[in-house]
Write a protein that holds these residues in place. Structure first.
Motif, PDB file in Angstrom:
ATOM      1  N   SER A  97       0.892  -1.267  -0.063  1.00 20.97           N
ATOM      2  CA  SER A  97       0.095  -0.094   0.031  1.00 20.97           C
ATOM      3  C   SER A  97       0.797   1.336  -0.081  1.00 20.97           C
ATOM      4  O   SER A  97       0.556   2.257  -0.657  1.00 20.97           O
ATOM      5  CB  SER A  97      -0.832   0.118   1.168  1.00 20.97           C
ATOM      6  OG  SER A  97      -1.814  -1.198   1.189  1.00 20.97           O
ATOM      7  N   ASP A 137     -10.085  -3.468  -6.743  1.00 28.56           N
ATOM      8  CA  ASP A 137     -10.431  -3.105  -5.386  1.00 28.56           C
ATOM      9  C   ASP A 137      -9.361  -3.454  -4.527  1.00 28.56           C
ATOM     10  O   ASP A 137      -9.546  -3.475  -3.178  1.00 28.56           O
ATOM     11  CB  ASP A 137     -11.770  -3.599  -4.734  1.00 28.56           C
ATOM     12  CG  ASP A 137     -11.953  -5.170  -4.742  1.00 28.56           C
ATOM     13  OD1 ASP A 137     -11.057  -5.945  -5.405  1.00 28.56           O
ATOM     14  OD2 ASP A 137     -12.810  -5.614  -4.273  1.00 28.56           O
ATOM     15  N   PHE A 139      -6.436  -1.879  -3.781  1.00 28.45           N
ATOM     16  CA  PHE A 139      -5.879  -0.509  -3.181  1.00 28.45           C
ATOM     17  C   PHE A 139      -7.056   0.514  -3.067  1.00 28.45           C
ATOM     18  O   PHE A 139      -8.051   0.582  -4.314  1.00 28.45           O
ATOM     19  CB  PHE A 139      -4.577   0.011  -3.941  1.00 28.45           C
ATOM     20  CG  PHE A 139      -3.658  -0.941  -3.866  1.00 28.45           C
ATOM     21  CD1 PHE A 139      -2.809  -0.941  -2.642  1.00 28.45           C
ATOM     22  CD2 PHE A 139      -3.251  -1.751  -4.947  1.00 28.45           C
ATOM     23  CE1 PHE A 139      -1.784  -2.064  -2.703  1.00 28.45           C
ATOM     24  CE2 PHE A 139      -2.341  -2.470  -5.013  1.00 28.45           C
ATOM     25  CZ  PHE A 139      -1.568  -2.758  -3.755  1.00 28.45           C
ATOM     26  N   PRO A 140      -7.141   1.093  -2.338  1.00 31.83           N
ATOM     27  CA  PRO A 140      -8.371   2.329  -2.142  1.00 31.83           C
ATOM     28  C   PRO A 140      -8.022   3.203  -3.346  1.00 31.83           C
ATOM     29  O   PRO A 140      -6.874   3.609  -3.393  1.00 31.83           O
ATOM     30  CB  PRO A 140      -8.492   2.639  -0.874  1.00 31.83           C
ATOM     31  CG  PRO A 140      -7.139   2.497  -0.177  1.00 31.83           C
ATOM     32  CD  PRO A 140      -6.556   1.250  -0.840  1.00 31.83           C
ATOM     33  N   ALA A 141      -9.053   3.907  -3.812  1.00 34.49           N
ATOM     34  CA  ALA A 141      -8.720   4.913  -4.636  1.00 34.49           C
ATOM     35  C   ALA A 141      -8.398   6.282  -3.721  1.00 34.49           C
ATOM     36  O   ALA A 141      -8.604   6.313  -2.665  1.00 34.49           O
ATOM     37  CB  ALA A 141     -10.181   5.270  -5.456  1.00 34.49           C
TER      38      ALA A 141
END
Length: 219
Positions: A97, A137, A139-141
């Motif tokens: 991340s 989905d 990694f978060p936007a």
């Protein structure tokens, strides 16, 4: 028969009666003793078998105790492995991340340069590449900054200038020419491909003659 003889006979009869009764009692006691001894011996043999069975049960109990101890040890070891694996997984996902936070703006910048300077399409996202284990989905936007306005969708960029395009084509042509294989010819002895200007075949060591020999210059 005198009275004295009668008394003697009477005493003998009384003695015989007493002896008979006591003999019967004695035989009864003897049979009881024999029965008890036989029963005791039988119980002794059974007791030996019971003790042997008890020893076997104790041994089986100890073996099960050892198995349970080993099972508990394996469970504790597996719990430790699971905990370490979970920590490693969390650490790797956290690193991914963090790296993605650096990757996202750099890719956006590269895509923008490709569109504006070269008129190329954007690079595929991580989840769009073939064989990628990353899902859309994963990694978060990226959330827009507070107070920032969303930029309108960019228009299709104009084609690059002719001079820039000519430079790219010239570079591509130069690289293509550099990658072309050297001229070859067949050896007259082993018929293998060798360099056109090689005087000797490197495989069979035979002298190589050119099919188009240079003509001597006229003086």
């Amino acid at each position: 028969m005198t009275a004295e003889n009668e008394r003697e006979i009477y005493h003998k009869l009384e003695a015989m009666k007493e002896i008979r009764n006591k003999t019967i009692t004695l035989e009864r006691l003897k049979r009881s003793i024999l029965n008890e001894v036989r029963s005791g011996d039988q119980e002794g043999r059974c007791l030996a078998q019971y003790k042997r069975e008890m020893e076997l049960l104790q041994q089986e109990k100890m073996s099960h105790v050892e198995e349970l101890r080993q099972i508990h040890a394996d469970i504790n070891a597996m719990e430790t492995v699971i905990k370490q694996t979970e920590e490693s997984m969390s650490r790797k996902l956290s690193n991914a991340s963090r790296l993605h936070e650096d990757y996202r703006p750099l890719k956006t910048e590269v895509d923008l340069l490709r569109r504006q300077c070269l008129g190329l399409e954007r690079l595929p996202d991580l989840h769009e590449e073939e064989g990628s284990p990353i899902t859309p989905d994963r990694f978060p936007a990226a959330a827009p900054a507070r107070g920032a306005f969303l930029a309108p969708a960019p228009r299709k960029p104009p084609p690059p200038p002719p001079a820039f395009r000519s430079a790219l084509e010239q570079d591509f042509l130069t690289v293509s020419l550099r990658q072309q294989p050297p001229p070859m010819k067949s050896c007259l002895s082993c018929h293998q491909q060798i360099h056109r200007n090689a005087p000797i075949c490197p495989l069979c060591k035979a002298k190589s003659r050119s099919r188009n020999p240079k003509k001597p210059k006229k003086k």
